[in-house]
Design a protein around this motif. Sequence first.
Motif, PDB file in Angstrom:
ATOM      1  N   SER A  67     -19.994  16.723-108.191  1.00 22.99           N
ATOM      2  CA  SER A  67     -19.927  17.890-107.321  1.00 22.99           C
ATOM      3  C   SER A  67     -20.009  17.506-105.848  1.00 22.99           C
ATOM      4  O   SER A  67     -20.714  16.564-105.478  1.00 22.99           O
ATOM      5  CB  SER A  67     -21.070  18.854-107.659  1.00 22.99           C
ATOM      6  OG  SER A  67     -21.045  19.957-106.791  1.00 22.99           O
ATOM      7  N   GLY A  68     -19.331  18.275-105.028  1.00 27.14           N
ATOM      8  CA  GLY A  68     -19.453  18.125-103.583  1.00 27.14           C
ATOM      9  C   GLY A  68     -20.770  18.673-103.063  1.00 27.14           C
ATOM     10  O   GLY A  68     -21.142  18.432-101.914  1.00 27.14           O
ATOM     11  N   ASN A  69     -21.497  19.410-103.904  1.00 26.30           N
ATOM     12  CA  ASN A  69     -22.801  19.959-103.544  1.00 26.30           C
ATOM     13  C   ASN A  69     -23.620  20.064-104.826  1.00 26.30           C
ATOM     14  O   ASN A  69     -23.644  21.100-105.476  1.00 26.30           O
ATOM     15  CB  ASN A  69     -22.649  21.325-102.870  1.00 26.30           C
ATOM     16  CG  ASN A  69     -23.979  21.887-102.392  1.00 26.30           C
ATOM     17  OD1 ASN A  69     -25.049  21.497-102.859  1.00 26.30           O
ATOM     18  ND2 ASN A  69     -23.915  22.819-101.457  1.00 26.30           N
ATOM     19  N   ARG A  70     -24.247  18.978-105.186  1.00 25.95           N
ATOM     20  CA  ARG A  70     -24.999  18.921-106.445  1.00 25.95           C
ATOM     21  C   ARG A  70     -26.066  20.008-106.521  1.00 25.95           C
ATOM     22  O   ARG A  70     -26.268  20.625-107.556  1.00 25.95           O
ATOM     23  CB  ARG A  70     -25.614  17.532-106.598  1.00 25.95           C
ATOM     24  CG  ARG A  70     -26.379  17.362-107.888  1.00 25.95           C
ATOM     25  CD  ARG A  70     -27.028  15.988-107.971  1.00 25.95           C
ATOM     26  NE  ARG A  70     -27.932  15.953-109.097  1.00 25.95           N
ATOM     27  CZ  ARG A  70     -27.675  15.336-110.227  1.00 25.95           C
ATOM     28  NH1 ARG A  70     -26.556  14.692-110.386  1.00 25.95           N
ATOM     29  NH2 ARG A  70     -28.557  15.352-111.203  1.00 25.95           N
ATOM     30  N   TRP A  71     -26.763  20.246-105.416  1.00 24.57           N
ATOM     31  CA  TRP A  71     -27.825  21.251-105.422  1.00 24.57           C
ATOM     32  C   TRP A  71     -27.266  22.615-105.817  1.00 24.57           C
ATOM     33  O   TRP A  71     -27.833  23.312-106.656  1.00 24.57           O
ATOM     34  CB  TRP A  71     -28.501  21.337-104.049  1.00 24.57           C
ATOM     35  CG  TRP A  71     -29.663  22.275-104.048  1.00 24.57           C
ATOM     36  CD1 TRP A  71     -30.950  21.971-104.358  1.00 24.57           C
ATOM     37  CD2 TRP A  71     -29.638  23.668-103.740  1.00 24.57           C
ATOM     38  NE1 TRP A  71     -31.734  23.101-104.258  1.00 24.57           N
ATOM     39  CE2 TRP A  71     -30.944  24.158-103.883  1.00 24.57           C
ATOM     40  CE3 TRP A  71     -28.631  24.550-103.362  1.00 24.57           C
ATOM     41  CZ2 TRP A  71     -31.265  25.483-103.664  1.00 24.57           C
ATOM     42  CZ3 TRP A  71     -28.964  25.876-103.148  1.00 24.57           C
ATOM     43  CH2 TRP A  71     -30.268  26.325-103.300  1.00 24.57           C
ATOM     44  N   GLY A 116     -18.088  19.497 -95.582  1.00 28.42           N
ATOM     45  CA  GLY A 116     -17.438  19.512 -94.277  1.00 28.42           C
ATOM     46  C   GLY A 116     -16.716  20.806 -93.960  1.00 28.42           C
ATOM     47  O   GLY A 116     -15.787  20.832 -93.171  1.00 28.42           O
ATOM     48  N   ARG A 117     -17.139  21.898 -94.549  1.00 32.41           N
ATOM     49  CA  ARG A 117     -16.492  23.186 -94.314  1.00 32.41           C
ATOM     50  C   ARG A 117     -17.301  24.047 -93.348  1.00 32.41           C
ATOM     51  O   ARG A 117     -17.211  25.261 -93.385  1.00 32.41           O
ATOM     52  CB  ARG A 117     -16.280  23.922 -95.626  1.00 32.41           C
ATOM     53  CG  ARG A 117     -15.272  23.188 -96.527  1.00 32.41           C
ATOM     54  CD  ARG A 117     -15.042  23.879 -97.813  1.00 32.41           C
ATOM     55  NE  ARG A 117     -13.968  24.779 -98.070  1.00 32.41           N
ATOM     56  CZ  ARG A 117     -12.778  24.884 -97.511  1.00 32.41           C
ATOM     57  NH1 ARG A 117     -12.469  24.151 -96.504  1.00 32.41           N
ATOM     58  NH2 ARG A 117     -11.891  25.742 -97.929  1.00 32.41           N
ATOM     59  N   ARG A 123     -21.393  25.535 -99.597  1.00 32.15           N
ATOM     60  CA  ARG A 123     -22.023  26.346-100.646  1.00 32.15           C
ATOM     61  C   ARG A 123     -21.021  27.293-101.290  1.00 32.15           C
ATOM     62  O   ARG A 123     -21.370  28.089-102.146  1.00 32.15           O
ATOM     63  CB  ARG A 123     -23.189  27.144-100.064  1.00 32.15           C
ATOM     64  CG  ARG A 123     -24.300  26.225 -99.542  1.00 32.15           C
ATOM     65  CD  ARG A 123     -25.442  27.005 -99.017  1.00 32.15           C
ATOM     66  NE  ARG A 123     -26.110  27.634-100.154  1.00 32.15           N
ATOM     67  CZ  ARG A 123     -27.052  28.550-100.029  1.00 32.15           C
ATOM     68  NH1 ARG A 123     -27.439  28.939 -98.843  1.00 32.15           N
ATOM     69  NH2 ARG A 123     -27.611  29.074-101.089  1.00 32.15           N
ATOM     70  N   ILE A 124     -19.756  27.204-100.859  1.00 33.20           N
ATOM     71  CA  ILE A 124     -18.698  28.077-101.377  1.00 33.20           C
ATOM     72  C   ILE A 124     -17.847  27.282-102.355  1.00 33.20           C
ATOM     73  O   ILE A 124     -17.337  26.220-102.027  1.00 33.20           O
ATOM     74  CB  ILE A 124     -17.826  28.610-100.224  1.00 33.20           C
ATOM     75  CG1 ILE A 124     -18.678  29.421 -99.258  1.00 33.20           C
ATOM     76  CG2 ILE A 124     -16.654  29.416-100.765  1.00 33.20           C
ATOM     77  CD1 ILE A 124     -17.979  29.743 -97.955  1.00 33.20           C
ATOM     78  N   ARG A 125     -17.693  27.803-103.566  1.00 30.72           N
ATOM     79  CA  ARG A 125     -16.850  27.146-104.571  1.00 30.72           C
ATOM     80  C   ARG A 125     -15.391  27.435-104.226  1.00 30.72           C
ATOM     81  O   ARG A 125     -14.961  28.576-104.198  1.00 30.72           O
ATOM     82  CB  ARG A 125     -17.178  27.672-105.966  1.00 30.72           C
ATOM     83  CG  ARG A 125     -16.319  27.050-107.058  1.00 30.72           C
ATOM     84  CD  ARG A 125     -16.780  27.487-108.437  1.00 30.72           C
ATOM     85  NE  ARG A 125     -18.025  26.858-108.786  1.00 30.72           N
ATOM     86  CZ  ARG A 125     -18.127  25.623-109.286  1.00 30.72           C
ATOM     87  NH1 ARG A 125     -17.056  24.901-109.483  1.00 30.72           N
ATOM     88  NH2 ARG A 125     -19.292  25.122-109.572  1.00 30.72           N
ATOM     89  N   VAL A 126     -14.642  26.374-103.965  1.00 31.68           N
ATOM     90  CA  VAL A 126     -13.232  26.482-103.623  1.00 31.68           C
ATOM     91  C   VAL A 126     -12.417  26.259-104.891  1.00 31.68           C
ATOM     92  O   VAL A 126     -12.596  25.258-105.584  1.00 31.68           O
ATOM     93  CB  VAL A 126     -12.849  25.438-102.547  1.00 31.68           C
ATOM     94  CG1 VAL A 126     -11.366  25.498-102.237  1.00 31.68           C
ATOM     95  CG2 VAL A 126     -13.689  25.653-101.288  1.00 31.68           C
TER      96      VAL A 126
END
Length: 194
Positions: A67-71, A116-117, A123-126
């Motif tokens: 994941s780009g944001n594991r948390w 990097g968004r 925190r936004i799922r793309v």
Amino acid sequence: MHTDSGAIEMNVRSVFRTTALAILLLAGTQAAARTVTDPERPRQLEGEDPVSVSWDDPAGFSEIRYSGNRWEAEQGNWVEELARYIRERAGRALPAGQRIDIRITDIDRAGDYEPGRGVDGDRIRVVRDIYPPRLSLSFTRYDASGQVIAQGERRLTDLGYLHRASRRFGNDPLGHEKRLVDDWVNAELRVPGA
């Protein structure tokens, strides 16, 4: 009788600090319990049912490892929600008298968190074509006498998931994964000629 107002004020502050600390500790414990990787969470659905669903440790799932944001990926109860959906769908399709044991071995949900968004942008799922839903499972199916009639491992994916219109799941955050389950159940448990 003389009371020391300074002592009373210090006592009140001490009680307030202790209470605030207890609330923070409790909130931290509850926040940790909301993650799918919490070791205290069950790894199988409860109850007697002809469909048994269990899962490997979600910390090893692709959804979290890559994941780009594991948390953010660890938050919620999405593994158990998907397991309940599998049990419900398989239970409706399974012929009377049969039972099936299903083990989820990997999940990679549709979309991903892209770093990097901007502020909180990660925190936004793309959802893009390059992030299709993937689900891996193993299963053993038994007839009414307890004999194994089918078993195997399946790696489910839908590379064209963005091009399959479906109003059935609406804004369900697990809609793409549930559609994978529907496709598998229809292919695996369908009674020929039905």
